[in-house]
Motif scaffolding. Structure first.
Motif, PDB file in Angstrom:
ATOM      1  N   GLU A  86       0.837  -1.204   0.000  1.00 49.28           N
ATOM      2  CA  GLU A  86       0.000   0.000   0.000  1.00 49.28           C
ATOM      3  C   GLU A  86       0.877   1.262   0.000  1.00 49.28           C
ATOM      4  O   GLU A  86       0.597   2.225  -0.722  1.00 49.28           O
ATOM      5  N   GLU A  89       2.278   1.795  -3.413  1.00 51.98           N
ATOM      6  CA  GLU A  89       1.278   2.369  -4.320  1.00 51.98           C
ATOM      7  C   GLU A  89       1.112   3.874  -4.097  1.00 51.98           C
ATOM      8  O   GLU A  89       0.810   4.612  -5.024  1.00 51.98           O
ATOM      9  N   LYS A 120       5.452  -0.656  -8.943  1.00 51.73           N
ATOM     10  CA  LYS A 120       4.007  -0.519  -8.715  1.00 51.73           C
ATOM     11  C   LYS A 120       3.216  -1.455  -9.623  1.00 51.73           C
ATOM     12  O   LYS A 120       2.291  -2.132  -9.172  1.00 51.73           O
ATOM     13  N   ASP A 121       3.561  -1.464 -10.914  1.00 48.07           N
ATOM     14  CA  ASP A 121       2.834  -2.322 -11.849  1.00 48.07           C
ATOM     15  C   ASP A 121       3.058  -3.793 -11.523  1.00 48.07           C
ATOM     16  O   ASP A 121       2.140  -4.606 -11.635  1.00 48.07           O
ATOM     17  N   LYS A 124       0.753  -4.608  -8.726  1.00 47.14           N
ATOM     18  CA  LYS A 124      -0.635  -4.708  -9.200  1.00 47.14           C
ATOM     19  C   LYS A 124      -0.870  -6.019  -9.947  1.00 47.14           C
ATOM     20  O   LYS A 124      -1.930  -6.646  -9.793  1.00 47.14           O
ATOM     21  N   GLN A 127      -1.065  -8.745  -7.314  1.00 42.79           N
ATOM     22  CA  GLN A 127      -2.302  -8.685  -6.539  1.00 42.79           C
ATOM     23  C   GLN A 127      -3.545  -8.934  -7.399  1.00 42.79           C
ATOM     24  O   GLN A 127      -4.647  -8.925  -6.895  1.00 42.79           O
ATOM     25  N   GLY A 128      -3.356  -9.141  -8.692  1.00 44.80           N
ATOM     26  CA  GLY A 128      -4.486  -9.412  -9.576  1.00 44.80           C
ATOM     27  C   GLY A 128      -5.242  -8.174 -10.022  1.00 44.80           C
ATOM     28  O   GLY A 128      -6.344  -8.283 -10.569  1.00 44.80           O
ATOM     29  N   GLU A 129      -4.673  -6.994  -9.793  1.00 46.78           N
ATOM     30  CA  GLU A 129      -5.331  -5.756 -10.197  1.00 46.78           C
ATOM     31  C   GLU A 129      -5.126  -5.455 -11.675  1.00 46.78           C
ATOM     32  O   GLU A 129      -5.842  -4.640 -12.250  1.00 46.78           O
ATOM     33  N   LEU A 130      -4.119  -6.063 -12.284  1.00 46.92           N
ATOM     34  CA  LEU A 130      -3.875  -5.958 -13.724  1.00 46.92           C
ATOM     35  C   LEU A 130      -3.850  -7.374 -14.288  1.00 46.92           C
ATOM     36  O   LEU A 130      -3.338  -8.293 -13.644  1.00 46.92           O
ATOM     37  N   ASP A 131      -4.381  -7.539 -15.475  1.00 45.22           N
ATOM     38  CA  ASP A 131      -4.401  -8.842 -16.135  1.00 45.22           C
ATOM     39  C   ASP A 131      -3.093  -9.040 -16.895  1.00 45.22           C
ATOM     40  O   ASP A 131      -2.801  -8.281 -17.818  1.00 45.22           O
ATOM     41  N   TYR A 135      -1.540  -6.967 -20.100  1.00 45.72           N
ATOM     42  CA  TYR A 135      -0.581  -5.952 -19.681  1.00 45.72           C
ATOM     43  C   TYR A 135       0.832  -6.464 -19.839  1.00 45.72           C
ATOM     44  O   TYR A 135       1.235  -7.406 -19.182  1.00 45.72           O
TER      45      TYR A 135
END
Length: 142
Positions: A86, A89, A120-121, A124, A127-131, A135
């Motif tokens: 966190e 981020e 950061k990417d 993400k 954490q599964g926030e971006l596929d 990506y």
């Protein structure tokens, strides 16, 4: 320019010539790469999380590019240890430029923030926030 500015320039050169935490981690929790096409900088950030998978235990990087991108990644690799995902981020461009300690021209900002954006990417994606199928590598540009 004062002595303080010269000190920070020396710090950047030191991190560029003798980068901290340079190399690949054998078993990172996550790894991600990125580039700045306008300058040719490339960086891979490897991050190892602690057992709780919330706090950054170790960071390493590899890459090639200008002194600003490589020194920034080196400094960032030291700064991130002990942070939570966190807190990672929440890091902003201003935090990175302050870490460098010198005024960065607008054209050099993508160089300075490349390592931060890659980390950061990577977080993400982890954490599964971006596929990951949609990506690819992180790209920083003007």
């Amino acid at each position: 320019m004062g002595t303080g500015s010269d000190m920070y320039r020396q710090q950047i050169l030191d991190h560029y010539k003798s980068p901290r935490n340079y190399g690949e981690l054998e078993d990172p929790t996550f790894s991600h790469t990125g580039e700045n096409p306008s300058c040719g900088d490339t960086i891979q950030m490897d991050v190892k999380l602690d057992e709780s998978e919330e706090e950054i235990e170790y960071v390493s990087f590899t890459g090639d590019g200008c002194a600003i991108s490589q020194a920034s990644a080196s400094m960032l690799s030291e700064r991130l240890v002990g942070m939570t995902l966190e807190e990672l981020e929440e890091l902003e461009t201003e935090d990175i430029t302050e870490m460098l300690g010198v005024t960065i021209s607008p054209m050099r900002i993508p160089c300075a923030v490349l390592g931060n954006q890659v980390a950061k990417d990577g977080a993400k994606l982890y954490q599964g926030e971006l596929d990951p199928d949609d990506y690819g590598a992180t790209i920083t540009e003007d």
